[in-house]
Design a protein around this motif. Structure first.
Motif, PDB file in Angstrom:
ATOM      1  N   ALA A  87       0.829  -1.207   0.000  1.00 12.62           N
ATOM      2  CA  ALA A  87       0.000   0.000   0.000  1.00 12.62           C
ATOM      3  C   ALA A  87       0.863   1.256   0.000  1.00 12.62           C
ATOM      4  O   ALA A  87       0.583   2.229  -0.711  1.00 12.62           O
ATOM      5  CB  ALA A  87      -0.935  -0.005   1.205  1.00 12.62           C
ATOM      6  N   ILE A  88       1.939   1.244   0.774  1.00 14.42           N
ATOM      7  CA  ILE A  88       2.837   2.405   0.807  1.00 14.42           C
ATOM      8  C   ILE A  88       3.539   2.575  -0.534  1.00 14.42           C
ATOM      9  O   ILE A  88       3.677   3.695  -1.040  1.00 14.42           O
ATOM     10  CB  ILE A  88       3.848   2.254   1.968  1.00 14.42           C
ATOM     11  CG1 ILE A  88       3.108   2.350   3.296  1.00 14.42           C
ATOM     12  CG2 ILE A  88       4.949   3.301   1.880  1.00 14.42           C
ATOM     13  CD1 ILE A  88       3.960   2.024   4.500  1.00 14.42           C
ATOM     14  N   ASP A  91       1.089   3.993  -3.035  1.00 15.90           N
ATOM     15  CA  ASP A  91       0.862   5.399  -2.732  1.00 15.90           C
ATOM     16  C   ASP A  91       2.026   6.256  -3.225  1.00 15.90           C
ATOM     17  O   ASP A  91       1.827   7.311  -3.814  1.00 15.90           O
ATOM     18  CB  ASP A  91       0.659   5.584  -1.232  1.00 15.90           C
ATOM     19  CG  ASP A  91       0.387   7.027  -0.870  1.00 15.90           C
ATOM     20  OD1 ASP A  91      -0.697   7.523  -1.233  1.00 15.90           O
ATOM     21  OD2 ASP A  91       1.267   7.650  -0.248  1.00 15.90           O
ATOM     22  N   GLN A  92       3.249   5.806  -2.996  1.00 15.09           N
ATOM     23  CA  GLN A  92       4.409   6.579  -3.434  1.00 15.09           C
ATOM     24  C   GLN A  92       4.504   6.650  -4.949  1.00 15.09           C
ATOM     25  O   GLN A  92       4.867   7.678  -5.504  1.00 15.09           O
ATOM     26  CB  GLN A  92       5.689   5.982  -2.848  1.00 15.09           C
ATOM     27  CG  GLN A  92       5.843   6.254  -1.370  1.00 15.09           C
ATOM     28  CD  GLN A  92       7.101   5.631  -0.792  1.00 15.09           C
ATOM     29  OE1 GLN A  92       7.757   4.818  -1.426  1.00 15.09           O
ATOM     30  NE2 GLN A  92       7.435   6.020   0.432  1.00 15.09           N
ATOM     31  N   TYR A  95       1.515   9.045  -6.226  1.00 10.58           N
ATOM     32  CA  TYR A  95       1.590  10.446  -5.830  1.00 10.58           C
ATOM     33  C   TYR A  95       3.038  10.879  -5.631  1.00 10.58           C
ATOM     34  O   TYR A  95       3.351  11.603  -4.694  1.00 10.58           O
ATOM     35  CB  TYR A  95       0.792  10.669  -4.542  1.00 10.58           C
ATOM     36  CG  TYR A  95      -0.639  10.224  -4.674  1.00 10.58           C
ATOM     37  CD1 TYR A  95      -1.527  10.925  -5.474  1.00 10.58           C
ATOM     38  CD2 TYR A  95      -1.093   9.082  -4.023  1.00 10.58           C
ATOM     39  CE1 TYR A  95      -2.840  10.511  -5.613  1.00 10.58           C
ATOM     40  CE2 TYR A  95      -2.408   8.666  -4.151  1.00 10.58           C
ATOM     41  CZ  TYR A  95      -3.269   9.382  -4.949  1.00 10.58           C
ATOM     42  OH  TYR A  95      -4.557   8.961  -5.079  1.00 10.58           O
ATOM     43  N   GLN A 101       2.242  14.936   0.924  1.00  7.34           N
ATOM     44  CA  GLN A 101       1.181  14.032   1.365  1.00  7.34           C
ATOM     45  C   GLN A 101       1.798  12.756   1.903  1.00  7.34           C
ATOM     46  O   GLN A 101       2.785  12.253   1.385  1.00  7.34           O
ATOM     47  CB  GLN A 101       0.237  13.706   0.213  1.00  7.34           C
ATOM     48  CG  GLN A 101      -0.529  14.897  -0.281  1.00  7.34           C
ATOM     49  CD  GLN A 101      -1.431  14.518  -1.436  1.00  7.34           C
ATOM     50  OE1 GLN A 101      -1.317  13.452  -2.002  1.00  7.34           O
ATOM     51  NE2 GLN A 101      -2.334  15.411  -1.783  1.00  7.34           N
ATOM     52  N   ARG A 102       1.177  12.208   2.941  1.00  6.24           N
ATOM     53  CA  ARG A 102       1.671  10.982   3.553  1.00  6.24           C
ATOM     54  C   ARG A 102       0.510  10.008   3.755  1.00  6.24           C
ATOM     55  O   ARG A 102      -0.620  10.410   3.989  1.00  6.24           O
ATOM     56  CB  ARG A 102       2.307  11.266   4.915  1.00  6.24           C
ATOM     57  CG  ARG A 102       3.508  12.156   4.851  1.00  6.24           C
ATOM     58  CD  ARG A 102       4.726  11.351   4.395  1.00  6.24           C
ATOM     59  NE  ARG A 102       5.910  12.172   4.423  1.00  6.24           N
ATOM     60  CZ  ARG A 102       6.527  12.643   3.358  1.00  6.24           C
ATOM     61  NH1 ARG A 102       6.058  12.395   2.169  1.00  6.24           N
ATOM     62  NH2 ARG A 102       7.612  13.353   3.472  1.00  6.24           N
ATOM     63  N   LEU A 103       0.834   8.728   3.684  1.00 11.45           N
ATOM     64  CA  LEU A 103      -0.131   7.678   3.976  1.00 11.45           C
ATOM     65  C   LEU A 103      -0.029   7.350   5.460  1.00 11.45           C
ATOM     66  O   LEU A 103       1.048   7.043   5.957  1.00 11.45           O
ATOM     67  CB  LEU A 103       0.163   6.430   3.142  1.00 11.45           C
ATOM     68  CG  LEU A 103      -0.703   5.216   3.415  1.00 11.45           C
ATOM     69  CD1 LEU A 103      -2.140   5.515   3.003  1.00 11.45           C
ATOM     70  CD2 LEU A 103      -0.192   4.013   2.668  1.00 11.45           C
TER      71      LEU A 103
END
Length: 113
Positions: A87-88, A91-92, A95, A101-103
């Motif tokens: 997931a990380i 996300d990276q 975005y 922005q951070r998860l």
């Protein structure tokens, strides 16, 4: 091919808008007719119109009771860690231009202040 005159263009425009307007009025009337018919039907096992909702039972466990009955969490399994890492990574990659922005993954809701 002959061109359309100004009068003919206005007639086509008014007729098109009238057809859409009449169609919307017919939709509203259709919905109202079915709403009135549904009030006269006795629904078995469903919700009845114009009746107050049933009182809530204790089956719902809200945040207050969930915190009191919460069991300790053991160490994370490799599968859970792999899902979090994926997931990380997604996300990276999605975005990457948005560095601000951070998860954030939270285990429990924040405590009320």
């Amino acid at each position: 091919m002959s061109q359309m005159s100004q009068l003919e263009a206005w007639i086509v425009t008014v007729l098109g808008m009238s057809v859409v307007f009449i169609g919307l009025i017919l939709c509203i009337m259709f919905i109202n007719v079915f709403n009135r018919a549904a009030r006269h039907i006795k629904w078995e096992g469903g919700h009845e119109h114009d009746r107050a909702p049933a009182p809530k039972t204790a089956a719902f466990s809200g945040p207050e009771t969930a915190a009191a009955t919460k069991q300790p969490v053991g160490p994370l399994t490799p599968e859970v860690i792999a899902v979090i890492a994926a997931a990380i990574e997604i996300d990276q990659r999605l975005y990457q231009s948005s560095g601000h922005q951070r998860l954030t993954i939270r285990r429990a809701p924040p405590a009320p202040r």
